[in-house]
Design an enzyme around this catalytic site. Structure first.
Site, PDB file in Angstrom:
ATOM      1  N   VAL A  71       0.843  -1.205   0.000  1.00  0.00           N
ATOM      2  CA  VAL A  71       0.000   0.000   0.000  1.00  0.00           C
ATOM      3  C   VAL A  71       0.872   1.248   0.000  1.00  0.00           C
ATOM      4  CG1 VAL A  71      -0.250   0.246   2.529  1.00  0.00           C
ATOM      5  CG2 VAL A  71      -2.100   1.019   1.012  1.00  0.00           C
ATOM      6  N   CYS A  72       0.368   2.300  -0.655  1.00  0.00           N
ATOM      7  CA  CYS A  72       1.013   3.619  -0.614  1.00  0.00           C
ATOM      8  C   CYS A  72      -0.099   4.644  -0.406  1.00  0.00           C
ATOM      9  CB  CYS A  72       1.804   3.878  -1.894  1.00  0.00           C
ATOM     10  SG  CYS A  72       0.754   3.906  -3.378  1.00  0.00           S
ATOM     11  N   ALA A  73       0.152   5.907  -0.710  1.00  0.00           N
ATOM     12  CA  ALA A  73      -0.877   6.936  -0.470  1.00  0.00           C
ATOM     13  C   ALA A  73      -2.042   6.812  -1.450  1.00  0.00           C
ATOM     14  CB  ALA A  73      -0.256   8.330  -0.557  1.00  0.00           C
ATOM     15  N   GLY A  75      -1.859   4.550  -4.610  1.00  0.00           N
ATOM     16  CA  GLY A  75      -1.911   3.351  -5.440  1.00  0.00           C
ATOM     17  C   GLY A  75      -0.880   3.251  -6.537  1.00  0.00           C
ATOM     18  N   MET A 100      -4.095   4.359   0.438  1.00  0.00           N
ATOM     19  CA  MET A 100      -4.728   4.727   1.700  1.00  0.00           C
ATOM     20  C   MET A 100      -5.906   5.678   1.475  1.00  0.00           C
ATOM     21  SD  MET A 100      -3.391   2.982   4.128  1.00  0.00           S
ATOM     22  CE  MET A 100      -3.828   3.805   5.660  1.00  0.00           C
TER      23      MET A 100
END
Length: 373
Positions: A71-73, A75, A100
Site C-alpha cells: 500500500v502507498c498513499a 496506489g 490509503m
C-alpha cells in the site's frame, strides 16, 4: 502486470480476521500517524524511496508462503514496489488499488439486528477512519444517521434493497469528517435533521432536532435524546428500546472529548452530566452504537462495533471516574491531537465553504481523534 486488490476486498479480509501481511511504502511520519489495522494484520513500513533500487531492504520481513499486500498513499508507488517484489521471486503479491485514500473512503455494511415491527438496523463501518454510520429501514423506508461524505455507497446499498430514503440525521455538527447528510437529503428530497444548538452558524435549511422528537421511518420510531458534552447540541437516538446511538459522547473503550469547538471548560460539565446521570437512567440492556471507534480491539467477531450499556458502566474507563475534578482534568488535559483540518471540516459542515473533492479528501486524511483516552 501486477495483481491488485480493492479496498472493499481487503476490508472483508480484515473484518473476517484473516492473517494478512501488508507492506506500507509511505513516509514513516504518515505511517506512524495512521495505518491499516486489524486483529490479525501485520504491517511493516519501509518508505518507497528505500525500495527504488530493489527489495533487499525488506527481504528479511517478507513472508515466503503468504500473500503480500503493498500500500502507498494513492496506489501508484505500491504497483511499482509490488512488481519489484514479484521480480525477486515472490508470488501472490498485490497492490492495494487507490492506496490509503481508497482505504479511508470504504464503507462496509454490517447488519446489527432486526427491528421489532419489521425492518433492520445496519452499521456502516468506515474501517480506514474509524467512523460509524447507521441505516434504519422499515416497511420500505430508510433513515441514515451520521452519514459520511461518500453518499454513493449508501445509495448503491439502498437501491439493491429497494429502500426509499426519508430522513438523514446528524447526532451533532461533526469536526472530524465531512457529513454527507444534507447533500444526500437534497439529492433525494428527504428531510435533514440537525440539533439547533450546534447549528447557529449553519447557512442552510434543516429540521431542528429537539429532545423527545420522534422521527417515523416505516413502522419504526427513532427517539431523540438530548445528550450534550461532545458538542452543546449532541443528541443520541433510541430505537426500539433496544439500541442507543451515542454519537461522539460515549464509545466502547473511551468517551467523547469536549474541546473541538474550543469550549472544553464550558462543556465538560454537560459531558459528565450526560455520562454519569442521563445515560445512567437508561436500561443496562440497551446496545450502545457509537459514531466512532478508536482501535480494532473494539470490533466484535462479526465486524460490528457495539456493547451493552451495563457492560460499559462496568468496564469503560471513561465511566469509572468518581471525582468531578479528576474527570474535568481527564477530558480537558493530555488529549490526543485534534483531528486534521477540523476547523475547515466544521466550516464545511456549516455550509460556509465548499472545497473541491480533492481538497475534501485531503481534509479527511488520517485517523479519527474524537475520543479521550
Amino acid at each position: 502486470m501486477v495483481q491488485t486488490i480493492t479496498a472493499k476486498e481487503l476490508a472483508r479480509k480484515v473484518i473476517s480476521h484473516e492473517d494478512l501481511f501488508i507492506l506500507d511504502t509511505r513516509n514513516t511520519g504518515d505511517f506512524d500517524d495512521w495505518k491499516i489495522e486489524g486483529r490479525n494484520v501485520k504491517v511493516h513500513n519501509t518508505p518507497y524511496f528505500d525500495l527504488l533500487e530493489g527489495v533487499d531492504p525488506v527481504k528479511d520481513v517478507l513472508p515466503k508462503n503468504q500473500e503480500i499486500y503493498v500500500v502507498c498513499a494513492k496506489g501508484g508507488s505500491s504497483e511499482f514496489v509490488a512488481e519489484q517484489i514479484e521480480e525477486a521471486g515472490y508470488t501472490n503479491v498485490y497492490s492495494i488499488e487507490g492506496g490509503m485514500k481508497a482505504w479511508s473512503e470504504h464503507l462496509e455494511p454490517v447488519k446489527i439486528g432486526d427491528l421489532k415491527n419489521g425492518g433492520s438496523l445496519y452499521q456502516f463501518v468506515r474501517i480506514g477512519k474509524g467512523c460509524l454510520s447507521y441505516l434504519v429501514e422499515s416497511n420500505g423506508e430508510a433513515a441514515i444517521i451520521d452519514t459520511n461524505r461518500m453518499i454513493e455507497q449508501y445509495e448503491e446499498f439502498m437501491s439493491g434493497k429497494g429502500f426509499k430514503l426519508v430522513a438523514l440525521l446528524d447526532t451533532h455538527l461533526h469536526a472530524d469528517h465531512i457529513s454527507g447528510g444534507k447533500k444526500l437529503a437534497d439529492k433525494v428530497g428527504a428531510k435533514y435533521y440537525l440539533p439547533p444548538k450546534d447549528a447557529e452558524e449553519v447557512t442552510f435549511d434543516f429540521e431542528p432536532l429537539q429532545d423527545g422528537n420522534e422521527i417515523k421511518v416505516g413502522n419504526t420510531v427513532i427517539q431523540a435524546l438530548y445528550s450534550p458534552g461532545h458538542t452543546i447540541g449532541s443528541t443520541s437516538f433510541i430505537i426500539d428500546d433496544e439500541y442507543l446511538l451515542t454519537g461522539d459522547i460515549l464509545f466502547i473503550d473511551s468517551s467523547g472529548r469536549p474541546d473541538l469547538a474550543g469550549l472544553a471548560q464550558d462543556w465538560v460539565g454537560d459531558l459528565r452530566n450526560t455520562l454519569y446521570k442521563r445515560y445512567k437512567e437508561l436500561a443496562d440492556e440497551l446496545l450502545v452504537l457509537p459514531a466512532h471507534y478508536m482501535g480494532i480491539n473494539e470490533m466484535n467477531d462479526d465486524g460490528s462495533v457495539s456493547e451493552k450499556l451495563g457492560v460499559l458502566y462496568a468496564e469503560n474507563h471513561g465511566l469509572q471516574i468518581d471525582s468531578e475534578e479528576t474527570f474535568r482534568k481527564t477530558v480537558t488535559e493530555n488529549l490526543p491531537p485534534q483531528p486534521n483540518s477540523y476547523q475547515e471540516i466544521r466550516q464545511m459542515n456549516m455550509g460556509k465553504i465548499n472545497p473541491d473533492i480533492e481538497e475534501q479528501q485531503e481534509m479527511e486524511i488520517g485517523p479519527n481523534r474524537c475520543a479521550v483516552r
